[in-house]
Design a protein around this motif. Structure first.
Motif, PDB file in Angstrom:
ATOM      1  N   HIS B   2      24.715  65.965  57.705  1.00 37.43           N
ATOM      2  CA  HIS B   2      25.703  65.416  58.538  1.00 37.43           C
ATOM      3  C   HIS B   2      25.989  64.047  58.327  1.00 37.43           C
ATOM      4  CE1 HIS B   2      25.743  68.675  61.567  1.00 37.43           C
ATOM      5  NE2 HIS B   2      24.639  68.934  60.935  1.00 37.43           N
ATOM      6  N   ASP B   3      27.272  63.148  58.881  1.00 37.45           N
ATOM      7  CA  ASP B   3      28.111  62.260  59.177  1.00 37.45           C
ATOM      8  C   ASP B   3      27.227  60.814  59.423  1.00 37.45           C
ATOM      9  OD1 ASP B   3      28.674  62.923  56.095  1.00 37.45           O
ATOM     10  OD2 ASP B   3      30.923  63.396  57.455  1.00 37.45           O
ATOM     11  N   MET B   4      27.337  61.383  60.843  1.00 41.81           N
ATOM     12  CA  MET B   4      26.187  61.137  62.101  1.00 41.81           C
ATOM     13  C   MET B   4      25.009  61.398  62.229  1.00 41.81           C
ATOM     14  SD  MET B   4      28.832  58.613  63.446  1.00 41.81           S
ATOM     15  CE  MET B   4      30.459  58.658  62.178  1.00 41.81           C
ATOM     16  N   VAL B   5      23.904  60.272  62.325  1.00 37.79           N
ATOM     17  CA  VAL B   5      22.472  61.195  62.404  1.00 37.79           C
ATOM     18  C   VAL B   5      22.552  60.611  64.848  1.00 37.79           C
ATOM     19  CG1 VAL B   5      21.121  60.161  60.857  1.00 37.79           C
ATOM     20  CG2 VAL B   5      22.075  58.361  62.326  1.00 37.79           C
ATOM     21  N   ILE B   6      22.856  59.820  64.933  1.00 30.68           N
ATOM     22  CA  ILE B   6      23.114  60.089  66.620  1.00 30.68           C
ATOM     23  C   ILE B   6      24.759  60.455  67.023  1.00 30.68           C
ATOM     24  CG2 ILE B   6      22.621  58.636  68.456  1.00 30.68           C
ATOM     25  CD1 ILE B   6      20.600  57.029  67.276  1.00 30.68           C
ATOM     26  N   GLU B   7      25.074  60.571  67.929  1.00 28.75           N
ATOM     27  CA  GLU B   7      25.961  61.172  68.251  1.00 28.75           C
ATOM     28  C   GLU B   7      26.122  61.016  69.711  1.00 28.75           C
ATOM     29  OE1 GLU B   7      29.827  62.904  65.761  1.00 28.75           O
ATOM     30  OE2 GLU B   7      27.943  63.932  65.903  1.00 28.75           O
ATOM     31  N   THR B   8      26.323  60.510  70.373  1.00 25.87           N
ATOM     32  CA  THR B   8      26.444  60.755  71.928  1.00 25.87           C
ATOM     33  C   THR B   8      28.142  60.451  72.540  1.00 25.87           C
ATOM     34  OG1 THR B   8      26.723  58.386  72.664  1.00 25.87           O
ATOM     35  CG2 THR B   8      24.008  59.025  71.802  1.00 25.87           C
ATOM     36  N   SER B   9      27.901  61.075  73.350  1.00 23.40           N
ATOM     37  CA  SER B   9      29.356  61.741  74.058  1.00 23.40           C
ATOM     38  C   SER B   9      29.633  61.401  75.529  1.00 23.40           C
ATOM     39  CB  SER B   9      30.540  62.901  73.471  1.00 23.40           C
ATOM     40  OG  SER B   9      31.016  63.115  74.251  1.00 23.40           O
ATOM     41  N   GLY B  10      30.128  60.783  76.083  1.00 21.17           N
ATOM     42  CA  GLY B  10      30.307  60.484  77.744  1.00 21.17           C
ATOM     43  C   GLY B  10      28.669  60.237  77.928  1.00 21.17           C
ATOM     44  N   LEU B  11      27.840  59.811  77.386  1.00 24.85           N
ATOM     45  CA  LEU B  11      26.417  59.854  78.261  1.00 24.85           C
ATOM     46  C   LEU B  11      26.052  58.740  79.523  1.00 24.85           C
ATOM     47  CD1 LEU B  11      23.382  60.599  77.603  1.00 24.85           C
ATOM     48  CD2 LEU B  11      23.459  58.533  76.087  1.00 24.85           C
ATOM     49  N   SER B  12      25.532  59.420  80.561  1.00 19.14           N
ATOM     50  CA  SER B  12      25.836  58.439  81.585  1.00 19.14           C
ATOM     51  C   SER B  12      24.015  58.427  82.045  1.00 19.14           C
ATOM     52  CB  SER B  12      26.731  58.569  82.648  1.00 19.14           C
ATOM     53  OG  SER B  12      27.736  58.398  82.066  1.00 19.14           O
ATOM     54  N   ARG B  13      23.871  57.837  82.961  1.00 23.74           N
ATOM     55  CA  ARG B  13      22.417  57.508  83.563  1.00 23.74           C
ATOM     56  C   ARG B  13      22.514  56.825  84.735  1.00 23.74           C
ATOM     57  NH1 ARG B  13      17.057  60.366  84.240  1.00 23.74           N
ATOM     58  NH2 ARG B  13      16.308  59.166  86.539  1.00 23.74           N
ATOM     59  N   SER B  23      29.086  56.782  81.022  1.00 23.12           N
ATOM     60  CA  SER B  23      30.025  57.067  79.753  1.00 23.12           C
ATOM     61  C   SER B  23      30.188  56.179  78.702  1.00 23.12           C
ATOM     62  CB  SER B  23      31.229  56.809  80.106  1.00 23.12           C
ATOM     63  OG  SER B  23      31.917  57.079  81.340  1.00 23.12           O
ATOM     64  N   LEU B  24      28.219  56.527  77.661  1.00 23.75           N
ATOM     65  CA  LEU B  24      28.319  55.699  76.380  1.00 23.75           C
ATOM     66  C   LEU B  24      28.765  56.533  75.404  1.00 23.75           C
ATOM     67  CD1 LEU B  24      26.812  53.501  75.341  1.00 23.75           C
ATOM     68  CD2 LEU B  24      24.776  54.153  75.033  1.00 23.75           C
ATOM     69  N   SER B  25      29.814  56.543  74.355  1.00 14.80           N
ATOM     70  CA  SER B  25      29.948  57.519  73.334  1.00 14.80           C
ATOM     71  C   SER B  25      29.572  56.160  72.009  1.00 14.80           C
ATOM     72  CB  SER B  25      31.421  57.784  72.544  1.00 14.80           C
ATOM     73  OG  SER B  25      31.313  58.207  74.133  1.00 14.80           O
ATOM     74  N   LEU B  26      28.334  56.600  71.079  1.00 14.16           N
ATOM     75  CA  LEU B  26      27.920  55.924  70.200  1.00 14.16           C
ATOM     76  C   LEU B  26      28.201  57.565  69.268  1.00 14.16           C
ATOM     77  CD1 LEU B  26      24.317  54.340  71.214  1.00 14.16           C
ATOM     78  CD2 LEU B  26      25.909  53.406  70.522  1.00 14.16           C
ATOM     79  N   GLN B  27      28.131  56.427  67.406  1.00 17.92           N
ATOM     80  CA  GLN B  27      28.491  56.997  66.625  1.00 17.92           C
ATOM     81  C   GLN B  27      28.149  55.967  65.714  1.00 17.92           C
ATOM     82  OE1 GLN B  27      32.740  58.173  65.954  1.00 17.92           O
ATOM     83  NE2 GLN B  27      32.036  59.910  66.933  1.00 17.92           N
ATOM     84  N   VAL B  28      26.130  56.586  65.440  1.00 16.94           N
ATOM     85  CA  VAL B  28      25.891  55.454  64.403  1.00 16.94           C
ATOM     86  C   VAL B  28      25.870  56.966  62.667  1.00 16.94           C
ATOM     87  CG1 VAL B  28      23.162  54.677  63.518  1.00 16.94           C
ATOM     88  CG2 VAL B  28      24.214  55.480  65.789  1.00 16.94           C
TER      89      VAL B  28
END
Lengths: 251, 302
Positions: B2-13, B23-28
């Motif tokens: 995969h191009d991204m090892v980590i992908e988060t979308s709209g992550l909330s806690r 609403s964290l959207s990370l792309q590593v």
């Protein structure tokens, strides 16, 4: 090798150089030393009983162990073992490993169970050895042949099974409560209450910390009731504990 | 791959009423050293705990190697090495025994222990009990634990915390080389931009649980805007008067007022305006913000 066995071996590895490991022998060793001194220092008293002393040795050993030492020992062991992870919040690394939570919970449960087995067998072997040594250095003490190892061994196993419920309760409590003082406090209080309840048919049979001691009560059917209650109760507590542990968050 | 090892979308806690990750959207990207930056309490550690499945999300998704951490937790964790905050080591065990413990749990051949000890320069200290280690050695052993079994991604929470300058430099070299020399993507959190700038190929900046920037350090630099700085007395009053005239002035420390860069005529007009109102102007200069200042601006509450 199965993941459970690997997890269990990892738990065993952690016991190296710990107080928990040495307690396996120290706790029953204390009882054995007290027993030895009691017979050795009161030779006249016991010699005048003119009866085989194996029964007294057996009853003293298992009542001290079952009523007092075993519940406290389980309390201390489970608190020490859980403390290995609570300290510096090592849970966050342990639970980030590719291991199912149930395997961690059950391997951590097997360790105190194994410790109770080894300690109880150590107590049994040591008590029999006490008798043999005492009769050789104090021939007036009547420890006749044959050595009743089957009676001692049977009660050792019964005590082990009767303690399963308190092991599972303390395992759950010590993993849940983060401080050593809190989890040992629960065990000490429960053990003190058991002194009061142990002779009560109404409440003593329900109080888990009374179960090992109630094996010594000579009433028909009581052994069967104690063992069934302990095994079934242990299973229920362990399953509830596994469910709770699997859902636990590490903040 | 995969191009991204980590992908988060709209992550909330949320913890109670407090929204810690919003609403964290990370792309590593794979093969990157990703510096996850933010001040203390910004939500970095909570994000890492969410990534490792130690916490449950309130909303949003996490995909690592393209798989959901919720439904594929164990296979995903088997491909990750992690160091969450301070290394969780058993001080009564030796360094090697700590690694053997992890080998059992990660299903890794114990032969790998020598390799990781060599990488972190602890080969000669593996037989010593961890309680005798210095903080730097513990941190390096923590990294060795994360490297066991050749993971494809290591997640490190403040890996240089508590290290002396030499230790920081050593850790920096180790981490910077990971993608090239060991084929490992690195996700590390820190609150020091200067430190991350020296080793990260990508940066994410988080403040109050929200992602403020994501991209390469060069992209962050490209966002730098020049400004005009005026040194004078009573900067708060001056800034207020300038704002009333339509100039977006901000009072800064050290008797400074800052405005967006502007042409010569506007600068002359501002100077005249201030002097006519009795301000003692002693400095007018153009200013190019440093990365540190940009980080500060991005992470300060509005």
């Amino acid at each position: 090798m199965s993941i459970f066995l690997r997890t269990l071996l990892a738990e065993l590895l952690k016991l190296r150089r710990t107080l928990a490991f040495w307690l396996v022998f120290l706790a029953p060793g204390l009882i054995l030393a007290l027993e030895f001194l009691m017979f050795h220092e009161r030779v006249d008293f016991f010699a005048n009983k003119h009866q085989p002393l194996w029964d007294i040795l057996h009853r003293n050993s298992f009542s001290l162990w079952g009523v007092l030492m075993l519940p406290l020992y389980v309390t201390l062991q489970t608190a020490l073992l859980a403390g290995l992870e609570h300290t510096e919040d090592r849970w966050r690394s342990l639970l980030a490993m590719p291991v199912p939570r149930w395997a961690i919970y059950w391997s951590k449960l097997v360790i105190p169970c194994l410790m109770v087995v080894i300690s109880s067998l150590f107590l049994t072997g040591g008590a029999l050895l006490n008798g043999v040594v005492l009769r050789s250095i104090q021939p007036r003490l009547l420890f006749p042949d044959p050595i009743p190892w089957d009676l001692f061994l049977r009660d050792a196993w019964l005590t082990i099974v009767a303690s399963l419920l308190i092991v599972t309760i303390h395992h759950f409590v010590s993993l849940r409560l983060r401080t050593f003082a809190a989890s040992t406090g629960v065990g000490v209080c429960a053990t003190i209450i058991s002194f009061i309840l142990v002779n009560s048919d109404k409440y003593g049979r329900l109080w888990p910390w009374c179960l090992p001691a109630r094996l010594l009560v000579t009433k028909p059917g009581i052994t069967h009731d104690v063992l069934v209650y302990s095994v079934v109760g242990a299973l229920v507590v362990s399953l509830a504990g596994t469910w709770e542990f699997s859902r636990r968050e590490i903040r | 791959m995969h191009d991204m090892v980590i992908e988060t979308s709209g992550l909330s806690r949320r913890f109670g009423d407090r929204l810690v990750v919003d609403s964290l959207s990370l792309q590593v990207p794979a093969g990157s050293v990703f510096g996850f930056l933010g001040p203390n309490g910004a939500g970095k550690t909570t994000t890492i705990r969410l990534l490792l499945g130690l916490l449950r999300t309130n909303s949003g998704t996490i995909r690592i190697f393209g798989e959901s951490i919720t439904t594929h937790r164990l296979p995903v964790l088997a491909r990750i090495g992690a160091l969450v905050e301070a290394p969780s080591l058993y001080p009564h065990l030796t360094g090697t025994e700590n690694l053997r413990h992890a080998c059992l749990l990660k299903r890794v051949d114990p032969k790998d222990i020598d390799r990781v000890l060599r990488i972190v320069n602890l080969s000669s200290d593996g037989g010593r009990q961890v309680k005798t280690y210095s903080l730097g050695m513990k941190q390096r052993l923590g990294l060795a634990l994360a490297l066991l079994g050749r993971p494809e991604l290591i997640i490190l929470d403040e890996p240089t915390n508590g290290l002396d300058p030499a230790g920081i430099q050593e850790m920096r070299h180790l981490l910077r080389d990971m993608p090239v020399s060991h084929g490992i993507s690195v996700f590390l959190s820190s609150h020091l931009l200067t430190e991350v700038d020296q080793m990260a190929s990508h940066i994410g900046i988080i403040a109050a649980g929200r992602l403020q920037f994501q991209g390469s350090p060069d992209e962050l630099r490209a966002r730098r805007q020049s400004s005009l700085r005026i040194g004078l007395d009573r900067p708060e009053i001056a800034a207020e008067l300038l704002r009333q005239q339509g100039w977006p002035a901000v009072a800064r420390e050290q008797n400074l007022v800052e405005l967006p860069a502007m042409d010569q005529d506007s600068t002359v007009r501002i100077n005249r305006f201030l002097v006519e109102r009795g301000f003692g102007v002693h400095l007018i200069s153009g200013h190019q913000p440093t990365l540190e200042e940009m980080f500060f601006d991005l992470t300060q509450p509005a």
